[in-house]
Design a protein around this motif. Structure first.
Motif, PDB file in Angstrom:
ATOM      1  N   ASP A 124      -3.911  15.241 -41.068  1.00 22.30           N
ATOM      2  CA  ASP A 124      -5.303  15.060 -41.494  1.00 22.30           C
ATOM      3  C   ASP A 124      -5.443  14.345 -42.830  1.00 22.30           C
ATOM      4  O   ASP A 124      -6.519  13.840 -43.146  1.00 22.30           O
ATOM      5  N   GLU A 125      -4.381  14.296 -43.625  1.00 22.08           N
ATOM      6  CA  GLU A 125      -4.466  13.653 -44.938  1.00 22.08           C
ATOM      7  C   GLU A 125      -3.448  12.520 -45.037  1.00 22.08           C
ATOM      8  O   GLU A 125      -2.236  12.760 -45.054  1.00 22.08           O
ATOM      9  N   THR A 126      -3.957  11.295 -45.111  1.00 24.35           N
ATOM     10  CA  THR A 126      -3.082  10.129 -45.220  1.00 24.35           C
ATOM     11  C   THR A 126      -2.789   9.870 -46.696  1.00 24.35           C
ATOM     12  O   THR A 126      -3.416   9.034 -47.348  1.00 24.35           O
ATOM     13  N   ILE A 127      -1.832  10.616 -47.232  1.00 24.34           N
ATOM     14  CA  ILE A 127      -1.496  10.523 -48.650  1.00 24.34           C
ATOM     15  C   ILE A 127       0.018  10.425 -48.813  1.00 24.34           C
ATOM     16  O   ILE A 127       0.779  10.787 -47.926  1.00 24.34           O
ATOM     17  N   SER A 128       0.413   9.924 -49.990  1.00 28.05           N
ATOM     18  CA  SER A 128       1.834   9.741 -50.283  1.00 28.05           C
ATOM     19  C   SER A 128       2.382  10.892 -51.104  1.00 28.05           C
ATOM     20  O   SER A 128       1.671  11.509 -51.903  1.00 28.05           O
ATOM     21  N   THR A 129       3.675  11.135 -50.942  1.00 32.80           N
ATOM     22  CA  THR A 129       4.427  11.996 -51.853  1.00 32.80           C
ATOM     23  C   THR A 129       4.813  11.172 -53.077  1.00 32.80           C
ATOM     24  O   THR A 129       5.136   9.994 -52.955  1.00 32.80           O
ATOM     25  N   ILE A 162      14.477  -0.629 -24.892  1.00 34.86           N
ATOM     26  CA  ILE A 162      13.969  -0.306 -26.237  1.00 34.86           C
ATOM     27  C   ILE A 162      12.804   0.668 -26.107  1.00 34.86           C
ATOM     28  O   ILE A 162      11.949   0.543 -25.226  1.00 34.86           O
ATOM     29  N   ILE A 163      12.769   1.645 -26.997  1.00 35.96           N
ATOM     30  CA  ILE A 163      11.674   2.613 -27.031  1.00 35.96           C
ATOM     31  C   ILE A 163      10.777   2.262 -28.215  1.00 35.96           C
ATOM     32  O   ILE A 163      11.266   2.101 -29.343  1.00 35.96           O
ATOM     33  N   VAL A 164       9.497   2.112 -27.967  1.00 38.00           N
ATOM     34  CA  VAL A 164       8.535   1.744 -29.008  1.00 38.00           C
ATOM     35  C   VAL A 164       7.717   2.966 -29.394  1.00 38.00           C
ATOM     36  O   VAL A 164       7.218   3.701 -28.536  1.00 38.00           O
ATOM     37  N   PHE A 165       7.591   3.178 -30.688  1.00 40.01           N
ATOM     38  CA  PHE A 165       6.726   4.226 -31.217  1.00 40.01           C
ATOM     39  C   PHE A 165       5.612   3.551 -31.998  1.00 40.01           C
ATOM     40  O   PHE A 165       5.859   2.915 -33.025  1.00 40.01           O
ATOM     41  N   ALA A 166       4.385   3.636 -31.475  1.00 28.85           N
ATOM     42  CA  ALA A 166       3.236   2.977 -32.085  1.00 28.85           C
ATOM     43  C   ALA A 166       2.135   3.999 -32.331  1.00 28.85           C
ATOM     44  O   ALA A 166       1.146   4.071 -31.594  1.00 28.85           O
ATOM     45  N   PRO A 167       2.296   4.818 -33.371  1.00 28.91           N
ATOM     46  CA  PRO A 167       1.359   5.923 -33.611  1.00 28.91           C
ATOM     47  C   PRO A 167       0.120   5.491 -34.403  1.00 28.91           C
ATOM     48  O   PRO A 167       0.079   4.402 -34.981  1.00 28.91           O
ATOM     49  N   THR A 168      -0.858   6.355 -34.440  1.00 29.99           N
ATOM     50  CA  THR A 168      -1.984   6.225 -35.360  1.00 29.99           C
ATOM     51  C   THR A 168      -1.601   6.891 -36.685  1.00 29.99           C
ATOM     52  O   THR A 168      -0.648   7.690 -36.741  1.00 29.99           O
ATOM     53  N   PRO A 169      -2.323   6.598 -37.768  1.00 29.53           N
ATOM     54  CA  PRO A 169      -2.046   7.296 -39.031  1.00 29.53           C
ATOM     55  C   PRO A 169      -2.114   8.814 -38.908  1.00 29.53           C
ATOM     56  O   PRO A 169      -1.315   9.524 -39.517  1.00 29.53           O
TER      57      PRO A 169
END
Length: 282
Positions: free
Chosen positions: A102-107, A89-96
């Protein structure tokens, strides 16, 4: 087991699989993994050459800051659980920042009204956050199939709509709800329940099962009234909503129609912990 934190690293990894024409199964999670997640992962392993599991507490889908802060984060134990199923299994555990930049916003999405029902009424912006993060993940991972549990049935329908809107080729696979022996639907939030709450929370599924049993002989209004009485003056559980809705558009109904499929949806607070569940009625 391979664990990636950087977007470019995992994109390079999955690009190799694509070149080799290997199918990729993808299970997006917010961590605090339980047997329900593992069942999704196992199905993905059975149906694909490679499997990627993301572990990412997505900030844009929380409309309650306290809930975001308190959401369990157990990356090390999550990786250990996954390695017990398969070392491949490959795990992807990123930061925001890796996901959003640079902008943690929603569409802002229009999911054809699906986003305005049930969860959408009580969690404004929630499904914009879900849609946004999944678009990012589908772009990064390029999965053949992505797996979602039916506990979040409204989310499942919205993800299918998202794929249509964004014209993505990933196949969305819905998987049955995984439950405790008591009937309580497995959820990462269950880890926050105290012993008393764990003992009384199975009332949620017990109520849904009775609604299913009575659906053919009682009116929608009678069922709504009966469910309300189950939680009136309950010391540990508070009903937020109960709705019977059409599967096709998730619109709440007042009366049944022939040749339509329906599900019952419920949200209940055990103290400050919010639990959701649903059941097919016909």
């Amino acid at each position: 087991m391979q664990v990636y934190e950087k977007r470019l690293d995992i994109m390079s990894c999955v690009a190799t699989f694509s070149t080799q024409k290997k199918s990729i199964g993808f299970v997006p999670t917010m961590g605090a993994l339980h047997r329900g997640h593992l069942a999704l992962v196992q199905q993905a392993l059975n149906e694909n050459d490679k499997v990627v599991v993301s572990i990412f507490v997505n900030p844009t889908q929380f409309n309650n800051t306290e809930d975001l802060v308190n959401y369990p984060r157990t990356l090390d134990s999550d990786i250990e659980l996954l390695s017990g199923i398969s070392k491949d299994i490959i795990v992807f555990a990123p930061t925001p920042k890796e996901v959003y930049g640079d902008e943690t916003i929603s569409t802002n999405y229009n999911f054809g009204g699906l986003e305005n029902e049930m969860e959408g009424k009580f969690r404004p912006g929630h499904f914009d956050g879900v849609g946004t993060v999944l678009k990012h993940f589908f772009t990064i991972v390029s999965p053949t199939r992505a797996y979602f549990g039916e506990k979040d049935f409204q989310q499942l329908q919205i993800v299918r709509k998202l794929v249509d809107i964004e014209k993505m080729s990933v196949k969305i696979v819905g998987c049955p709800i995984f439950r405790e022996e008591s009937g309580l639907a497995l959820s990462s939030r269950n880890k926050r329940l105290n012993q008393q709450q764990l003992e009384v929370s199975p009332l949620i599924y017990k109520t849904l099962k009775q609604v299913k049993k009575d659906f053919g002989i009682k009116s929608v209004s009678k069922l709504n009234e009966w469910v309300s009485t189950q939680f009136e003056n309950h010391n540990e559980l508070r009903l937020e909503y109960f709705e019977i809705a059409k599967v096709s558009d998730l619109k709440t109904i007042k009366r049944k129609q022939k040749n339509k499929k329906y599900r019952a949806f419920i949200a209940v607070f055990a103290g400050e912990i919010r639990l959701i569940d649903n059941i097919a009625l016909n």
